[in-house]
Design a protein around this motif. Structure first.
Motif, mmCIF file in Angstrom:
data_model
loop_
_atom_site.group_PDB
_atom_site.id
_atom_site.type_symbol
_atom_site.label_atom_id
_atom_site.label_comp_id
_atom_site.label_asym_id
_atom_site.label_seq_id
_atom_site.Cartn_x
_atom_site.Cartn_y
_atom_site.Cartn_z
ATOM 1 N N ASP A 103 2.444 1.327 5.968
ATOM 2 C CA ASP A 103 1.055 1.876 6.320
ATOM 3 C C ASP A 103 -0.080 1.408 5.467
ATOM 4 O O ASP A 103 -1.113 1.035 5.907
ATOM 5 N N ALA A 104 0.039 1.415 4.461
ATOM 6 C CA ALA A 104 -0.631 1.045 3.172
ATOM 7 C C ALA A 104 -1.099 -0.457 3.343
ATOM 8 O O ALA A 104 -2.189 -0.855 3.421
ATOM 9 N N ARG A 136 -4.628 -2.338 4.492
ATOM 10 C CA ARG A 136 -5.352 -3.237 3.452
ATOM 11 C C ARG A 136 -5.540 -4.734 4.440
ATOM 12 O O ARG A 136 -6.619 -5.255 4.297
ATOM 13 N N GLU A 141 -0.813 3.379 -3.861
ATOM 14 C CA GLU A 141 -1.897 3.961 -2.796
ATOM 15 C C GLU A 141 -1.189 4.747 -2.049
ATOM 16 O O GLU A 141 -1.465 5.813 -1.522
ATOM 17 N N ALA A 142 0.198 4.253 -1.631
ATOM 18 C CA ALA A 142 0.926 5.039 -0.620
ATOM 19 C C ALA A 142 1.482 6.395 -1.022
ATOM 20 O O ALA A 142 1.421 7.325 -0.220
ATOM 21 N N GLU A 143 1.754 6.388 -2.376
ATOM 22 C CA GLU A 143 2.297 7.458 -2.877
ATOM 23 C C GLU A 143 1.068 8.545 -2.903
ATOM 24 O O GLU A 143 1.154 9.909 -2.509
ATOM 25 N N GLN A 144 -0.274 8.097 -3.310
ATOM 26 C CA GLN A 144 -1.347 9.048 -3.467
ATOM 27 C C GLN A 144 -1.766 9.653 -2.145
ATOM 28 O O GLN A 144 -2.264 10.674 -2.083
ATOM 29 N N ARG A 145 -1.707 8.647 -1.088
ATOM 30 C CA ARG A 145 -2.321 9.153 0.203
ATOM 31 C C ARG A 145 -1.205 9.811 1.203
ATOM 32 O O ARG A 145 -1.456 10.143 2.028
ATOM 33 N N SER A 146 -0.009 9.733 0.544
ATOM 34 C CA SER A 146 1.162 10.360 1.393
ATOM 35 C C SER A 146 1.275 9.740 2.610
ATOM 36 O O SER A 146 1.648 10.201 3.689
ATOM 37 N N VAL A 147 1.241 8.330 2.604
ATOM 38 C CA VAL A 147 1.757 7.347 3.825
ATOM 39 C C VAL A 147 2.674 6.493 3.308
ATOM 40 O O VAL A 147 3.146 6.339 2.074
#
Length: 136
Positions: free
Chosen positions: A27-28, A32, A17-23
């Protein structure tokens, strides 16, 4: 499924999720926690923190010993599974090497392509062989 297997799956979800959202992964996790009543297993946190802390070196090892695949060409799921498996293999003495590799292969079987388990097994097996020199 064991608690550690569940923690690995959750860590993969967070890192993906972090990689896909560039966060950042943190933060991910924070998102959550704010949006759900989801409890984050302590081992999930260990995995995420470990991968984040060692990602530069892990990626260097993966890039160096992956045959025919750059990190950018790997499917995101495979790249994250490899990062998790490499962290457990090289930096977590609580997890036996064979377990780290086996768990990574099982994640690939469940979540990635038909070719991914063999690729992940081969690359992590190579890192296991080289472990003494990689950590010297």
């Amino acid at each position: 499924m064991s608690a550690r297997s569940k923690a690995r799956t959750r860590a993969l979800e967070v890192l993906f999720e972090a990689e896909q959202r560039s966060v950042s992964a943190f933060d991910a996790i924070r998102a959550r926690r704010e949006k759900t009543d989801q409890t984050i297993n302590p081992y999930t946190m260990d995995l995420v923190e470990g991968v984040v802390a060692m990602q530069e070196q892990i990626d260097e090892f993966l890039s160096t010993y992956s045959q025919g695949w750059t990190l950018d060409r790997m499917p995101s799921v495979d790249r994250i599974i490899l990062r998790l498996g490499t962290w457990e293999l090289l930096y977590n003495d609580e997890v036996p090497d064979k377990v780290a590799i086996s768990e990574a292969v099982e994640l690939a079987k469940a979540l990635s392509t038909d070719e991914s388990p063999a690729f992940i097994n081969g690359l992590l097996g190579r890192l296991q062989e080289l472990k003494p020199s990689l950590l010297a």
